[in-house]
Design a protein around this motif. Structure first.
Motif, PDB file in Angstrom:
ATOM      1  N   TYR A 276       0.843  -1.185   0.000  1.00  0.00           N
ATOM      2  CA  TYR A 276       0.000   0.000   0.000  1.00  0.00           C
ATOM      3  C   TYR A 276       0.881   1.238   0.000  1.00  0.00           C
ATOM      4  O   TYR A 276       2.059   1.194   0.331  1.00  0.00           O
ATOM      5  CB  TYR A 276      -0.969   0.008   1.185  1.00  0.00           C
ATOM      6  N   SER A 277       0.301   2.349  -0.407  1.00  0.00           N
ATOM      7  CA  SER A 277       1.016   3.614  -0.512  1.00  0.00           C
ATOM      8  C   SER A 277       0.513   4.568   0.557  1.00  0.00           C
ATOM      9  O   SER A 277      -0.633   4.477   0.996  1.00  0.00           O
ATOM     10  CB  SER A 277       0.799   4.237  -1.892  1.00  0.00           C
ATOM     11  N   ILE A 278       1.385   5.477   0.944  1.00  0.00           N
ATOM     12  CA  ILE A 278       1.022   6.481   1.939  1.00  0.00           C
ATOM     13  C   ILE A 278       1.317   7.861   1.367  1.00  0.00           C
ATOM     14  O   ILE A 278       2.362   8.077   0.755  1.00  0.00           O
ATOM     15  CB  ILE A 278       1.804   6.257   3.244  1.00  0.00           C
ATOM     16  N   PHE A 279       0.386   8.792   1.536  1.00  0.00           N
ATOM     17  CA  PHE A 279       0.515  10.134   0.986  1.00  0.00           C
ATOM     18  C   PHE A 279       0.551  11.154   2.117  1.00  0.00           C
ATOM     19  O   PHE A 279      -0.329  11.159   2.976  1.00  0.00           O
ATOM     20  CB  PHE A 279      -0.667  10.451   0.066  1.00  0.00           C
ATOM     21  N   VAL A 280       1.572  11.997   2.117  1.00  0.00           N
ATOM     22  CA  VAL A 280       1.624  13.140   3.023  1.00  0.00           C
ATOM     23  C   VAL A 280       2.074  14.348   2.211  1.00  0.00           C
ATOM     24  O   VAL A 280       2.446  14.226   1.050  1.00  0.00           O
ATOM     25  CB  VAL A 280       2.588  12.904   4.208  1.00  0.00           C
ATOM     26  N   THR A 281       2.039  15.512   2.825  1.00  0.00           N
ATOM     27  CA  THR A 281       2.445  16.740   2.152  1.00  0.00           C
ATOM     28  C   THR A 281       3.727  17.256   2.776  1.00  0.00           C
ATOM     29  O   THR A 281       3.858  17.266   4.002  1.00  0.00           O
ATOM     30  CB  THR A 281       1.356  17.815   2.295  1.00  0.00           C
ATOM     31  N   VAL A 282       4.678  17.680   1.932  1.00  0.00           N
ATOM     32  CA  VAL A 282       5.932  18.204   2.461  1.00  0.00           C
ATOM     33  C   VAL A 282       6.228  19.565   1.864  1.00  0.00           C
ATOM     34  O   VAL A 282       5.716  19.921   0.799  1.00  0.00           O
ATOM     35  CB  VAL A 282       7.121  17.256   2.178  1.00  0.00           C
ATOM     36  N   LEU A 283       7.065  20.311   2.555  1.00  0.00           N
ATOM     37  CA  LEU A 283       7.524  21.624   2.106  1.00  0.00           C
ATOM     38  C   LEU A 283       9.018  21.552   1.849  1.00  0.00           C
ATOM     39  O   LEU A 283       9.782  21.105   2.710  1.00  0.00           O
ATOM     40  CB  LEU A 283       7.231  22.677   3.173  1.00  0.00           C
ATOM     41  N   ASP A 284       9.445  21.961   0.647  1.00  0.00           N
ATOM     42  CA  ASP A 284      10.865  22.028   0.326  1.00  0.00           C
ATOM     43  C   ASP A 284      11.433  23.284   0.980  1.00  0.00           C
ATOM     44  O   ASP A 284      11.115  24.402   0.580  1.00  0.00           O
ATOM     45  CB  ASP A 284      11.057  22.068  -1.194  1.00  0.00           C
ATOM     46  N   CYS A 285      12.281  23.108   1.987  1.00  0.00           N
ATOM     47  CA  CYS A 285      12.839  24.242   2.722  1.00  0.00           C
ATOM     48  C   CYS A 285      14.052  24.853   2.026  1.00  0.00           C
ATOM     49  O   CYS A 285      14.610  25.839   2.516  1.00  0.00           O
ATOM     50  CB  CYS A 285      13.218  23.813   4.138  1.00  0.00           C
TER      51      CYS A 285
END
Length: 644
Positions: A97-106
Motif C-alpha cells: 500500500y502507498s502512503i501520501f503526506v504533504t511536504v515543504l521544500d525548505c
C-alpha cells in the motif's frame, strides 16, 4: 528554526505529497507546488502482511521532531506538513500500500539531489535518451550510455523522468526520489487542487469541442504510456484531473498488472463511464466511436484519433453553418427595421463565445484567439553599478467586449528593452533614445495591418541613425561612442513579431515545450559557432562575449537585425531581459521555480518579477537588470473554423 521555515514557506510553497510504497518499488509517491487539500485521516491502518512491523519513516520515527516540526529526510530539507493527516491507498496486489503526506521544500532555490545527479552526469542530449525503456534498450556502444545505470534510481520513478518532456503537463513532474529503510519515496508535483475531470464532464459550460479535446489528449497519453506500462493511470477516474486552464493531467502514474493486459476496449469503457456518470448526452458520431472502441472495431490509436478529428471537423462546420444562418436572419431583420447591420464577424464571435464559455480552453483542433494579455516591466541597478544604463517601454491596448453570452478580446502590445553602453551619461541616453524613437515610429506606422518584416527592419535603421548622428555630431570615437542593444516584441492578438540586435534576449515559456530561447546573441562566440566552430572553443576566446552588433556606434550598412514571427497556439509567457538576468544560464537553471508558476492566471506578475530581480542580484548582480514579462492566454476561436 521556526523563523527559517516560515521564511522558506513565504519564498516558495513548494509542497509535495509523498507516496511511500512498502515492500515494492513499483508504486509511486506524489508531490507538487500547490497547497494540498486537507486529507481526512482514516480510522485504522490498512492491514497487510507487513503491517505489524512496518513504520512510516520520519513520521513514527522522525529524524528531527518537535511539537510541530517533522522532516522526511536525513538532510532536513523536506518538512512534513500536518504529519498527523495521512492518506493510505491499498494497491490492487493487496500486498502493498502507498502512503501520501504533504511536504515543504525548505531549500527551494537549490537543485534537488535528483536534479543535481542528472546535471552531474554531463551526458549530451543524444546520449541521454530517457525515453528508452528497459524493455527496448538501445544497442550498447561507446557512444550510447545506459542512463538508468548512471542514475541508479528506483523503477517506479523512471516513467516520470522519461515522460517529462514528452507529456508535461499531462504527467506530473518529479522533484526528487530516494530509497530509505527499504522503502521508495518520490516527490511529485501536487495536483490535489486540480478539479476532477468527472466533475466537469457533465457541465454545459464546456463545449462539445472541449470534450473532444480531452478525449484526444487521453488517446495520445494512452500511446505515450504504453511502453512504460502505465496506461492504468488513465483508467482511474479519480486520477484524471483538469487544471485552471482546462488542460488534462494525471495526479500520478499507476503501473499495469501483468496478469491483466489492457487494450483500447478498456479506454472505451472508461469513456462510456464518464458519459453515464455525468448524464451528458453523447452526440451521435461520438457515440458510434465509443461503441466501436468497446467492441474492438477500432484497434489502433491512429484510427481512433482520425475518427475524433473527423468529428471535430463536423462540429466546426456545424457551428460555422449555424453562424451563417444566424447572420442571414439578423441581417434580414435589420433590413426590415431599416437599421445599420452589425458586422458579421461580431455575430460569429458572439456565437462562439456562447459555445465556449469555459475559461482559457486549450485545444489542438482549432485556431486560437486571445483570452487575456497581461504585462509588466521592471529595472534594477544591480549590486555593482552606480547608475542604470538600461531602459524599457511598454505600450498596450486591450479592447474587451462583453455581453450575457460571452466576451471577445482584441489586444495589441509594443514591448521594447534596451541595454545601453558608452559610459556614464551615454549608455542611458542611447537606450532611452532608442525606446522613444521606436515608440514614435510605430505610432505612425502601425495603424491597421500588423507590421511587415520590412517595416520592422526600417524601425531599427531609423533608430540606429538617430543615435549614430549624435555620435557623429559630438565626434565620439572608440568606446566613447554610445550605443545600445535592442530586443523588441510586437503582439496583435495571437500574432507576434520579434526584432533584436545585440545580446538582450527573448525567452518563451509554454507548458508543453518548457523554456525556449527565441533570440540568438549577436556576439563573437555565437558568430564562431554559426561558422562551425566547436562551442567550447568558440567561447574560449578572450573576445567571445564582445558584441558584433549594436544600435548607434556604426551606420546601418553594418547592421543586420534578426526578425521573426510567431503564432501563439497555447498559453505562453514571453520574457524580454538584459544580460543582467540571462548571464550564467540563470533562467535555464531556475525557470521551473521562477517562471513556470507565472503561467497561472492567479500568479502575481509583480511578485514574479520581484523574485527574478532577487535571483539575478543573488547570482549575477554585476550589471543592471531589466525585465519585461508578457503573459498571453488563448482559447479556441470558433468564429474562424478550419474547413477542409
Amino acid at each position: 528554526d521556526d523563523a527559517t521555515l516560515s521564511q522558506a514557506s513565504t519564498l516558495l510553497a513548494d509542497e509535495a505529497s509523498i507516496n511511500n510504497s512498502s515492500g515494492s518499488d513499483q508504486v509511486e509517491l506524489e508531490s507538487g507546488q500547490e497547497p494540498l487539500l486537507e486529507i481526512t485521516p482514516i480510522e485504522e491502518k490498512p492491514q497487510s502482511t507487513e503491517a505489524s512491523t512496518w513504520s512510516i519513516p520520519n513520521l513514527e520515527n522522525p529524524t528531527s521532531q518537535t511539537a510541530t516540526i517533522v522532516y522526511l529526510d536525513q538532510g532536513k530539507r523536506y518538512r512534513v506538513l500536518e504529519p498527523e493527516k495521512i492518506r493510505y491507498q491499498i494497491e490492487e496486489s493487496k500486498t502493498t500500500y502507498s502512503i501520501f503526506v504533504t511536504v515543504l521544500d525548505c531549500q527551494p532555490l537549490q537543485k534537488s539531489p535528483l536534479e543535481a545527479l542528472i546535471t552531474q552526469t554531463k551526458l549530451s542530449p543524444e546520449k541521454f535518451d530517457l525515453s528508452t525503456t528497459l524493455e527496448q534498450p538501445k544497442p550498447s556502444s561507446k557512444e550510447n550510455v545506459d542512463v538508468w545505470k548512471v542514475l541508479d534510481i528506483p523503477q517506479s520513478a523512471k516513467p516520470y523522468l522519461a515522460l517529462k518532456d514528452l507529456c508535461y503537463p499531462s504527467v506530473p513532474e518529479i522533484h526528487d526520489v530516494w530509497q530509505q529503510n527499504g522503502k521508495v519515496i518520490i516527490l511529485l508535483e501536487n495536483r490535489s487542487e486540480w478539479q476532477l475531470l468527472s466533475n466537469l464532464w457533465g457541465s454545459e459550460e464546456f463545449s462539445k469541442l472541449q470534450i473532444l479535446y480531452w478525449l484526444d489528449e487521453m488517446a495520445k497519453l494512452w500511446q505515450a504510456l504504453e511502453p512504460w506500462h502505465c496506461r492504468q493511470s488513465l483508467l482511474e477516474l479519480t486520477n484524471l484531473r483538469v487544471d485552471e486552464d482546462q488542460a488534462l493531467g494525471l495526479e500520478r502514474l499507476y503501473l499495469e498488472r501483468e496478469e491483466n493486459p489492457l487494450s483500447l476496449e478498456d479506454l472505451g469503457q472508461l469513456w462510456q463511464r464518464l458519459f453515464n456518470q455525468s448524464q451528458r448526452t453523447q452526440f451521435t458520431s461520438l457515440s458510434t466511436v465509443v461503441r466501436q472502441l468497446c467492441t474492438k472495431e477500432i484497434e489502433t490509436i491512429e484510427e481512433l484519433r482520425s475518427h475524433l478529428q473527423g468529428i471535430a471537423d463536423e462540429q466546426e462546420y456545424d457551428l460555422y453553418d449555424s453562424g451563417m444562418q444566424l447572420t442571414e436572419a439578423v441581417l434580414s431583420e435589420m433590413a426590415r427595421a431599416d437599421t445599420e447591420p452589425p458586422d458579421s464577424e461580431e455575430l460569429l464571435s458572439d456565437l462562439s463565445a456562447k459555445e465556449q464559455q469555459g475559461d482559457e480552453m486549450p485545444t489542438v483542433l482549432l485556431p486560437m484567439s486571445l483570452q487575456s494579455l497581461d504585462d509588466l516591466g521592471i529595472t534594477d541597478i544591480g549590486h555593482q553599478r552606480d547608475h542604470n544604463e538600461d531602459c524599457f517601454g511598454i505600450q498596450t491596448q486591450v479592447k474587451k467586449q462583453e455581453n450575457p453570452i460571452g466576451r471577445t478580446i482584441q489586444g495589441r502590445g509594443l514591448y521594447i528593452l534596451c541595454d545601453g553602453m558608452g559610459g556614464h551619461a551615454a549608455g542611458e541616453v542611447a537606450s532611452s533614445m532608442a525606446v522613444e524613437v521606436l515608440q514614435n515610429y510605430f505610432k505612425e506606422n502601425w495603424q491597421d495591418q500588423f507590421p511587415t518584416e520590412d517595416s520592422l527592419r526600417k524601425s531599427v535603421y531609423v533608430t540606429n541613425q538617430a543615435i549614430f548622428d549624435i555620435n557623429q555630431e559630438n565626434a565620439r570615437s572608440g568606446s566613447g561612442r554610445m550605443g545600445t542593444t535592442l530586443v523588441m516584441m510586437l503582439i496583435e492578438n495571437t500574432k507576434v513579431g520579434i526584432v533584436h540586435v545585440g545580446d538582450s534576449r527573448v525567452y518563451r515559456l509554454t507548458r508543453k515545450r518548457g523554456l525556449e530561447q527565441i533570440t540568438i546573441d549577436h556576439e563573437v562566440g555565437q558568430r564562431e559557432i554559426q561558422h562551425g566552430v566547436d562551442p567550447e572553443l568558440a567561447y574560449s576566446r578572450p573576445d567571445a562575449y564582445q558584441l558584433t552588433q549594436a544600435l548607434g556606434p556604426r551606420s546601418e550598412q553594418f547592421l543586420n537585425p534578426d526578425v521573426q514571427f510567431i503564432d501563439i497556439a497555447e498559453d505562453s509567457i514571453f520574457l524580454l531581459c538584459s544580460d543582467g538576468l540571462s548571464d550564467n544560464d540563470l533562467l535555464e537553471n531556475h525557470w521551473q521555480t521562477h517562471l513556470a508558476p507565472l503561467l497561472s492566471s492567479r500568479a502575481s506578475l509583480d511578485q514574479g518579477l520581484a523574485n527574478l530581480i532577487e535571483l539575478a542580484n543573488e547570482h549575477n548582480g554585476h550589471d543592471n537588470i531589466t525585465l519585461i514579462l508578457v503573459r498571453v492566454k488563448v482559447r479556441p476561436n470558433l468564429a474562424q473554423p478550419r474547413l477542409n
